[in-house]
Design a protein around this motif. Sequence first.
Motif, PDB file in Angstrom:
ATOM      1  N   LEU A 425      82.998 -21.780  51.383  1.00 39.63           N
ATOM      2  CA  LEU A 425      83.793 -22.932  50.937  1.00 39.63           C
ATOM      3  C   LEU A 425      83.054 -23.709  49.851  1.00 39.63           C
ATOM      4  O   LEU A 425      83.658 -24.165  48.881  1.00 39.63           O
ATOM      5  N   GLU A 426      81.733 -23.830  50.020  1.00 40.03           N
ATOM      6  CA  GLU A 426      80.972 -24.562  49.002  1.00 40.03           C
ATOM      7  C   GLU A 426      80.989 -23.810  47.666  1.00 40.03           C
ATOM      8  O   GLU A 426      81.127 -24.407  46.602  1.00 40.03           O
ATOM      9  N   ALA A 427      80.869 -22.480  47.733  1.00 41.75           N
ATOM     10  CA  ALA A 427      80.912 -21.675  46.504  1.00 41.75           C
ATOM     11  C   ALA A 427      82.249 -21.861  45.796  1.00 41.75           C
ATOM     12  O   ALA A 427      82.308 -21.959  44.562  1.00 41.75           O
ATOM     13  N   ILE A 428      83.320 -21.929  46.567  1.00 45.25           N
ATOM     14  CA  ILE A 428      84.648 -22.112  45.974  1.00 45.25           C
ATOM     15  C   ILE A 428      84.752 -23.512  45.359  1.00 45.25           C
ATOM     16  O   ILE A 428      85.257 -23.683  44.254  1.00 45.25           O
ATOM     17  N   ARG A 429      84.213 -24.499  46.072  1.00 44.48           N
ATOM     18  CA  ARG A 429      84.217 -25.861  45.506  1.00 44.48           C
ATOM     19  C   ARG A 429      83.450 -25.906  44.190  1.00 44.48           C
ATOM     20  O   ARG A 429      83.767 -26.669  43.291  1.00 44.48           O
ATOM     21  N   ARG A 453      84.176  -6.150  56.120  1.00 42.06           N
ATOM     22  CA  ARG A 453      84.492  -7.035  57.241  1.00 42.06           C
ATOM     23  C   ARG A 453      84.854  -8.451  56.819  1.00 42.06           C
ATOM     24  O   ARG A 453      85.591  -9.130  57.517  1.00 42.06           O
ATOM     25  N   CYS A 454      84.335  -8.940  55.671  1.00 44.56           N
ATOM     26  CA  CYS A 454      84.611 -10.334  55.315  1.00 44.56           C
ATOM     27  C   CYS A 454      85.710 -10.473  54.266  1.00 44.56           C
ATOM     28  O   CYS A 454      86.156 -11.576  53.977  1.00 44.56           O
ATOM     29  N   LEU A 455      86.149  -9.353  53.696  1.00 51.74           N
ATOM     30  CA  LEU A 455      87.099  -9.427  52.590  1.00 51.74           C
ATOM     31  C   LEU A 455      88.335 -10.249  52.925  1.00 51.74           C
ATOM     32  O   LEU A 455      88.731 -11.130  52.166  1.00 51.74           O
ATOM     33  N   SER A 456      88.949  -9.985  54.075  1.00 47.66           N
ATOM     34  CA  SER A 456      90.214 -10.667  54.354  1.00 47.66           C
ATOM     35  C   SER A 456      89.990 -12.171  54.548  1.00 47.66           C
ATOM     36  O   SER A 456      90.824 -12.973  54.124  1.00 47.66           O
ATOM     37  N   ASP A 457      88.856 -12.561  55.128  1.00 50.20           N
ATOM     38  CA  ASP A 457      88.570 -13.986  55.293  1.00 50.20           C
ATOM     39  C   ASP A 457      88.345 -14.666  53.946  1.00 50.20           C
ATOM     40  O   ASP A 457      88.884 -15.743  53.677  1.00 50.20           O
ATOM     41  N   VAL A 458      87.533 -14.026  53.085  1.00 51.77           N
ATOM     42  CA  VAL A 458      87.231 -14.627  51.784  1.00 51.77           C
ATOM     43  C   VAL A 458      88.506 -14.724  50.943  1.00 51.77           C
ATOM     44  O   VAL A 458      88.758 -15.725  50.270  1.00 51.77           O
ATOM     45  N   LEU A 459      89.321 -13.688  51.040  1.00 52.94           N
ATOM     46  CA  LEU A 459      90.595 -13.666  50.332  1.00 52.94           C
ATOM     47  C   LEU A 459      91.474 -14.857  50.729  1.00 52.94           C
ATOM     48  O   LEU A 459      92.029 -15.564  49.879  1.00 52.94           O
ATOM     49  N   GLU A 460      91.603 -15.070  52.026  1.00 57.19           N
ATOM     50  CA  GLU A 460      92.434 -16.192  52.502  1.00 57.19           C
ATOM     51  C   GLU A 460      91.862 -17.529  52.022  1.00 57.19           C
ATOM     52  O   GLU A 460      92.618 -18.410  51.609  1.00 57.19           O
ATOM     53  N   LEU A 461      90.530 -17.670  52.077  1.00 61.98           N
ATOM     54  CA  LEU A 461      89.920 -18.940  51.665  1.00 61.98           C
ATOM     55  C   LEU A 461      90.153 -19.190  50.174  1.00 61.98           C
ATOM     56  O   LEU A 461      90.439 -20.315  49.765  1.00 61.98           O
ATOM     57  N   LEU A 462      90.044 -18.129  49.365  1.00 63.12           N
ATOM     58  CA  LEU A 462      90.269 -18.281  47.920  1.00 63.12           C
ATOM     59  C   LEU A 462      91.715 -18.650  47.623  1.00 63.12           C
ATOM     60  O   LEU A 462      91.992 -19.491  46.763  1.00 63.12           O
ATOM     61  N   ARG A 464      93.890 -20.147  49.649  1.00 61.77           N
ATOM     62  CA  ARG A 464      94.209 -21.486  50.143  1.00 61.77           C
ATOM     63  C   ARG A 464      93.618 -22.556  49.223  1.00 61.77           C
ATOM     64  O   ARG A 464      94.297 -23.513  48.857  1.00 61.77           O
ATOM     65  N   ALA A 465      92.359 -22.358  48.810  1.00 56.87           N
ATOM     66  CA  ALA A 465      91.697 -23.372  47.989  1.00 56.87           C
ATOM     67  C   ALA A 465      92.389 -23.527  46.633  1.00 56.87           C
ATOM     68  O   ALA A 465      92.482 -24.629  46.107  1.00 56.87           O
ATOM     69  N   GLN A 466      92.868 -22.419  46.078  1.00 52.87           N
ATOM     70  CA  GLN A 466      93.496 -22.507  44.754  1.00 52.87           C
ATOM     71  C   GLN A 466      95.000 -22.696  44.834  1.00 52.87           C
ATOM     72  O   GLN A 466      95.676 -22.769  43.803  1.00 52.87           O
ATOM     73  N   ARG A 467      95.519 -22.752  46.054  1.00 52.21           N
ATOM     74  CA  ARG A 467      96.970 -22.858  46.288  1.00 52.21           C
ATOM     75  C   ARG A 467      97.717 -21.768  45.529  1.00 52.21           C
ATOM     76  O   ARG A 467      98.664 -22.035  44.775  1.00 52.21           O
ATOM     77  N   ILE A 468      97.228 -20.545  45.684  1.00 53.23           N
ATOM     78  CA  ILE A 468      97.908 -19.400  45.085  1.00 53.23           C
ATOM     79  C   ILE A 468      98.208 -18.413  46.204  1.00 53.23           C
ATOM     80  O   ILE A 468      97.555 -18.447  47.253  1.00 53.23           O
ATOM     81  N   PRO A 469      99.207 -17.541  46.014  1.00 52.67           N
ATOM     82  CA  PRO A 469      99.453 -16.536  47.050  1.00 52.67           C
ATOM     83  C   PRO A 469      98.280 -15.546  47.102  1.00 52.67           C
ATOM     84  O   PRO A 469      97.628 -15.327  46.076  1.00 52.67           O
ATOM     85  N   PRO A 470      98.016 -14.952  48.257  1.00 55.27           N
ATOM     86  CA  PRO A 470      96.900 -13.996  48.377  1.00 55.27           C
ATOM     87  C   PRO A 470      96.999 -12.862  47.353  1.00 55.27           C
ATOM     88  O   PRO A 470      95.985 -12.352  46.894  1.00 55.27           O
TER      89      PRO A 470
END
Lengths: 490, 296
Positions: A425-429, A453-462, A464-470
């Motif tokens: 989250l900090e990296a995205i900020r 293993r982390c791709l789907s989580d990072v994808l969702e966070l990106l 959500r943070a940018q308010r764009i569809p996955p």
Amino acid sequence: MRHTDVAVIGAGVLGCFAARALSALNLHITVLEQREDVCTGVTRANTGIIYSGYDNHPGSLKARLCARANASFDRLCEELDIRFSRCGSLMVAFGPHAEAVLEQKLENGLASGVAGLRIVEGDELFALEPNLSHAATRGLFAPGTGVVNPWELGIAAYENAAANGVEFRFCERLLRMERSEGGFLLETEQEVYRAKIVINCAGLSADAVREMLCLPTVRIFPTGADYLVLDDTVQGFFQHVIFHEPEEKGKGLTLVPTVDGNLLVGPTERGRDLAPDGATAASGLRWLTELCAKVAPSLPLSEQIRSFSALRPNPRTVREEGGVWVPEDRSINDFTLYQDNGLISLLGIKTPGLTCAAELGRLCAEFTAETLGFPGNNPRFHPNRRGVRRLHGMDEAQRAALVREDPNYGDILCVCRDVSRGEILEAIRRGAVTLDGVKRRTGAGMGRCQGARCLSDVLELLARAQRIPPEAVTLDGEGSPVLGAKYGTC
Amino acid sequence: MEHVDFLVIGGGAAGLSAALGAAEAGRSVLLCERGTLLGGILNQCLHEGFGRALFGEDLTGPEFAARLIPALQNSSAQVLTQTSVLSLSPDQTALLSGRAGLRRIRFDRCILAAGCREKTFASLGIAGTRPAGIFTAGTAQKLVNLGGHSVGDRILILGSGDIGQIMARHFVESGRAVVALLEQADHVGGMARNRRECLEAYRIPVLLRTTVDEILGTGRIRGVTARNLDTGRRWEISCDTLVTALGLLPDQTLCRSLLVKGQLPSWLRLSGNCESVHDIVDSVVREAYALGAASW
């Protein structure tokens, strides 16, 4: 139209450090970057070696900058709060030809004031590196050689420059540049800028940018290079950066214990005739594997987790032949900096470009101050920047304190690299907008499962943070969507 | 420091069963699961075929998990989700990280049931570009079944592991094209059931003795150069997605530092796919329960 004092073209490690050095001056500085993030071009693939400076001809610009840069690198990394391992290096020889090269490098280094250089052999050589092939005959030990994570370095310079007031503008590809009223007009896809000084750090396109105003003198002929990455299970296999100096003509193997605990093997040197399309070459990977068997026969290559290729900005002098510019046979060994009436171009900055990035940035700032007259100091300037907090390597108490502050730091998403939701989250900020942007800032996805293993989580966070569809999230910028079209739309 | 008789790491089929076995044998148990849900990989396996041996029924993964989870929740075992075990120490303590904070637990016995990870395409050292659109079968399954996403439209599958075959069926059923399945061996791997129900039933084109020599495409993958291992013939296959089913590797990372001359300490056992890859989950459950209940 936007007005700025200095326009920096390109936000790779050179552009970011030019911006940082300039930000000490009381000027308005704008960095124009064609991509969505920093460090996506030449900087993206680099060994991260901080050279001590014995490779360069004494008296050359490279030798001067490199020795100075290396000596002040600890301070730089403290200011920028990044990891720096001054692990030292061993250049190893397996026969008389290479031994002579080592002697020559030792002389070079002594002439350039490189501290602590000496030749080691026999028991001392293998005490330094027990896993080195015992066919090695001699080594040139350079205690000052170090290693950084190249992304961490470039991103730190970017963040520091931005905090000091530099304006970074992304997705702004330069289309045209012309001289106007004692300055420059720059047209990008989005905007027109008027600038008094232009600093050209456009990497592989730096020649094209310069030629918007000048006749060609040097052009960049990119060459490809391949690398292998071994898992952090091999951490400690080599303590030093190993430069293998071959007996035969050509390039040797380089082995880099990275600050993340991996072992980086490479780069290869491809012939100029091999089309550099950014693809990894099978021949290159084979060559690396073969050389590993010679230099480090017990190295467990089965621990390979990734291979990739780099493009190096190889500068060559060109001459006109019947209306076209063709390269001269000899390539250029020193850094090439051009000053053309307010346009400074960093053209074909190869090794040790990363080492010298801050020094090259300082030269750009000095040149600007000379040309414009000293504009005074920037009252907002501060050389320090706080890095992304990394759980990995923290002691238990520090880690616990961080989780108390923000529970997201307790939630580990990248298992291989021990990276938490909080770090991502900090990296995205801080500006990561792609999966690779998150990877470069946190290491998530760089481990043995390569993001499985982390791709789907990072994808969702990106998303959500940018308010764009996955579906709009990319691996590495435009044209690289991670997902396919949504179900029901095809 | 908090103390438990049994620390169980992983909340998939093996971990759930081992924890239940230990709890029903009267031991105090703590189970740590790093994800938000119990059930592990079962949650993303929406196809049927689970539970034939154990329950005599054809269940989906989540249905199978739903048979295990309540029993554990009704037992004395303590369960923590979104909790990772950061390290295991020779002094029989573990460092746990969760949203509630960091804590250290002392335990008598530990069962590591961390499952598998998938062998990645990246580790193969294949030439070419490094574009988007390359997934392991398990990651594709998670994105599709848990995320509700699509991974692409024209899918090439490399390797014939079971999850790859199951995903091939899923892709065809959801209107995607499976361009081909490439397998470098001279026969298709995985279980006979999957070969019949996933490949043959959907007429998936299978190319044996074939591998990928090079990845093509910048940005997103646009194809591969395939090579026949016997004839050496190379040709281009166009696709927008590559899904790999190259096999599973037990994830024993946590116990790596504890090995002494290749031996695990007597207080630590591996269970389920973390110990060795099992064909069916029913046998994982039986073995893990017995391990939890046994004295060792």
